[in-house]
Scaffold this active site. Structure first.
Site, PDB file in Angstrom:
ATOM      1  N   ARG A 140      41.924  39.302  53.584  1.00  0.00           N
ATOM      2  CA  ARG A 140      40.619  38.938  54.046  1.00  0.00           C
ATOM      3  C   ARG A 140      40.940  37.929  55.289  1.00  0.00           C
ATOM      4  O   ARG A 140      40.379  37.777  56.203  1.00  0.00           O
ATOM      5  CB  ARG A 140      39.543  38.360  53.151  1.00  0.00           C
ATOM      6  CG  ARG A 140      39.381  39.335  52.293  1.00  0.00           C
ATOM      7  CD  ARG A 140      38.248  38.846  51.199  1.00  0.00           C
ATOM      8  NE  ARG A 140      37.995  39.704  50.077  1.00  0.00           N
ATOM      9  CZ  ARG A 140      37.350  39.542  49.031  1.00  0.00           C
ATOM     10  NH1 ARG A 140      37.143  38.268  48.557  1.00  0.00           N
ATOM     11  NH2 ARG A 140      36.931  40.480  48.154  1.00  0.00           N
ATOM     12  N   GLU A 148      33.146  55.697  36.771  1.00  0.00           N
ATOM     13  CA  GLU A 148      33.549  55.717  38.116  1.00  0.00           C
ATOM     14  C   GLU A 148      34.394  57.087  38.440  1.00  0.00           C
ATOM     15  O   GLU A 148      34.163  57.715  39.576  1.00  0.00           O
ATOM     16  CB  GLU A 148      34.219  54.484  38.897  1.00  0.00           C
ATOM     17  CG  GLU A 148      33.393  53.297  38.925  1.00  0.00           C
ATOM     18  CD  GLU A 148      32.222  53.224  40.051  1.00  0.00           C
ATOM     19  OE1 GLU A 148      32.251  54.267  40.933  1.00  0.00           O
ATOM     20  OE2 GLU A 148      31.506  52.216  40.067  1.00  0.00           O
ATOM     21  N   TYR A 208      52.241  47.327  51.366  1.00  0.00           N
ATOM     22  CA  TYR A 208      53.016  46.598  52.536  1.00  0.00           C
ATOM     23  C   TYR A 208      54.175  46.624  52.268  1.00  0.00           C
ATOM     24  O   TYR A 208      54.962  46.251  53.337  1.00  0.00           O
ATOM     25  CB  TYR A 208      52.099  44.980  52.310  1.00  0.00           C
ATOM     26  CG  TYR A 208      50.710  45.192  52.717  1.00  0.00           C
ATOM     27  CD1 TYR A 208      50.304  45.343  53.754  1.00  0.00           C
ATOM     28  CD2 TYR A 208      49.950  45.075  51.417  1.00  0.00           C
ATOM     29  CE1 TYR A 208      48.555  45.424  53.908  1.00  0.00           C
ATOM     30  CE2 TYR A 208      48.635  45.218  51.351  1.00  0.00           C
ATOM     31  CZ  TYR A 208      47.982  45.318  52.734  1.00  0.00           C
ATOM     32  OH  TYR A 208      46.476  45.605  52.863  1.00  0.00           O
ATOM     33  N   SER A 246      47.428  43.170  49.042  1.00  0.00           N
ATOM     34  CA  SER A 246      47.914  41.818  49.968  1.00  0.00           C
ATOM     35  C   SER A 246      48.541  40.824  48.864  1.00  0.00           C
ATOM     36  O   SER A 246      49.676  40.401  49.171  1.00  0.00           O
ATOM     37  CB  SER A 246      47.106  41.228  50.791  1.00  0.00           C
ATOM     38  OG  SER A 246      45.796  41.032  50.328  1.00  0.00           O
ATOM     39  N   LYS A 269      37.851  49.994  41.931  1.00  0.00           N
ATOM     40  CA  LYS A 269      38.182  48.706  42.880  1.00  0.00           C
ATOM     41  C   LYS A 269      37.699  47.510  42.246  1.00  0.00           C
ATOM     42  O   LYS A 269      36.408  47.602  42.242  1.00  0.00           O
ATOM     43  CB  LYS A 269      37.657  48.728  44.144  1.00  0.00           C
ATOM     44  CG  LYS A 269      38.185  47.773  45.208  1.00  0.00           C
ATOM     45  CD  LYS A 269      37.552  48.144  46.405  1.00  0.00           C
ATOM     46  CE  LYS A 269      37.968  46.890  47.495  1.00  0.00           C
ATOM     47  NZ  LYS A 269      37.624  46.982  48.726  1.00  0.00           N
ATOM     48  N   LYS A 302      31.773  39.478  45.716  1.00  0.00           N
ATOM     49  CA  LYS A 302      31.411  41.008  45.807  1.00  0.00           C
ATOM     50  C   LYS A 302      31.274  41.696  44.439  1.00  0.00           C
ATOM     51  O   LYS A 302      31.535  42.869  44.365  1.00  0.00           O
ATOM     52  CB  LYS A 302      32.812  41.828  46.623  1.00  0.00           C
ATOM     53  CG  LYS A 302      33.252  41.326  48.081  1.00  0.00           C
ATOM     54  CD  LYS A 302      34.202  42.218  48.915  1.00  0.00           C
ATOM     55  CE  LYS A 302      34.200  41.658  50.255  1.00  0.00           C
ATOM     56  NZ  LYS A 302      34.940  42.506  51.193  1.00  0.00           N
ATOM     57  N   LYS A 336      42.742  49.996  42.387  1.00  0.00           N
ATOM     58  CA  LYS A 336      42.785  48.676  42.979  1.00  0.00           C
ATOM     59  C   LYS A 336      42.444  47.421  42.487  1.00  0.00           C
ATOM     60  O   LYS A 336      41.318  47.525  42.121  1.00  0.00           O
ATOM     61  CB  LYS A 336      42.329  48.805  44.540  1.00  0.00           C
ATOM     62  CG  LYS A 336      42.504  47.782  45.553  1.00  0.00           C
ATOM     63  CD  LYS A 336      42.040  48.151  46.789  1.00  0.00           C
ATOM     64  CE  LYS A 336      41.898  46.993  47.719  1.00  0.00           C
ATOM     65  NZ  LYS A 336      41.113  47.229  48.958  1.00  0.00           N
TER      66      LYS A 336
END
Ligand code: PBG
Length: 321
Positions: free
Chosen positions: A204, A232, A312, A273, A194, A216, A247
């Site tokens: 958000r 990871e 979406y 998004s 991610k 982040k 992602k």
């Protein structure tokens, strides 16, 4: 000329015959935003066609998606500021509307596949995925909270837990807890790679979950890095993840391919998004054909190696199929 590749493009029937990648409604998980209360439907401003629903209306939305062959959903809560605190305590309060709604959804649609998100940000006054102390995001202390959250979600009967927080060691921590509590059958779709991405902006806004301070970048990955995704993925595989997720999707097709080529676990990709909003915005302006751009970008995610696509666009795709 003995070789003429155009022969395999000469008619629709032949083009379909030699087509290597095909999208299906079965490939998708549809992310949905849940509101507290009743009879509420609120548009997400930066995501035309996407709404936040209260439980009663969300149930109807799920039903209409299932009629189109979309059977998997990832449900995110919109949490009012008054419910937020430093420790995200509402995230594991069984009386909180999100957990109650999950129970209702599974009861009404036991055959649907319901996924939940494990991270502190929607419930945290700091808007970070982990516990914040003196401007630092604490790793091991966060695991305890994520564990409580995952257990509370599993108790509602949901099918897949999605740790999206990027703390180290969380897959193993959650897997162990779930197993201890008899939730061996609950799957973990780890947000393996991610990235700290600008494409999460509209999400958000939808959840009102942006960090209050800082960014982040101490837990989400640097977009410049490919090899780190291998580190990871090795960990997630060892720690017991059932799916590895990349992602965002479109700007990270190379990472999807990298994981597909190197791991036997199913690969998921989150078409986030901002990736949705870009196409919608350009289509609204008449700058591109939104439907074709949607299909082409979804296809590219599958072609790169994703078995599962969180998008979406899922419902819209279902309506076209
Ligand atoms: C929260 C979370 C985020 C998304 C999914 N889970 C946002 C973030 O990490 O800031 C983004 C989804 C999207 O943009 O569609 N941990």
């Amino acid at each position: 000329m003995f070789k003429r590749p155009r022969r395999n493009r000469k008619s629709q029937v032949i083009r379909s015959m030699v087509e290597e990648t095909r999208l299906s409604t079965k490939d998708f998980i549809f992310p949905l935003f849940l509101l507290e209360g009743k009879k509420k439907k609120a548009a997400v401003k930066a995501m035309p066609g996407i709404y936040r629903y209260s439980t009663d209306l969300l149930l109807k939305e799920i039903e209409s998606c299932m009629n189109l062959g979309i059977n998997a959903f990832d449900i995110f809560p919109v949490v009012d500021e008054k419910h937020k605190d430093k420790e995200a305590t509402k995230s594991y309060d069984p009386n909180f509307f999100y957990l109650k709604a999950l129970k209702k959804i599974k009861k009404e649609f036991p055959e649907a596949c319901i996924m939940t998100d494990v991270a502190m940000d929607p419930y945290s006054i700091d808007g970070h995925d982990g516990l914040v102390q003196d401007g630092k995001i604490l790793n091991d202390e966060t695991l305890e909270i994520l564990g409580e959250m995952a257990l509370a979600q599993a108790d509602t009967g949901i099918d897949i837990i999605g740790p999206s927080d990027m703390m180290d060691g969380r897959v193993e921590f959650i897997r162990e807890l779930l197993d201890e509590e008899g939730h061996q059958d609950v799957s973990i779709m780890s947000y393996t790679a991610k990235y700290a991405s600008a494409f999460y902006g509209p999400f958000r806004d939808a959840l009102d979950s942006a960090p209050k301070a800082g960014d982040k970048k101490t837990y989400q990955m640097n977009p410049a890095n490919q090899r780190e995704a291998i580190i990871e993925a090795d960990l997630d595989e060892e720690e017991g993840a059932d799916f590895l997720m990349v992602k965002p999707a479109l700007a990270y097709l190379d990472i999807i391919k990298l994981l597909k080529d190197n791991y036997d676990l199913p690969i998921a990709a989150y078409n986030v998004s901002g990736e949705y909003s870009m196409i919608k915005a350009a289509a609204e302006k008449g700058w591109l054909d939104g439907e074709s751009a949607m299909l082409e970008s979804l296809l590219s995610i599958k072609r790169a190696g994703a078995n599962v696509i969180l998008s979406y666009f899922a419902k819209e795709f279902g309506e076209l199929s």
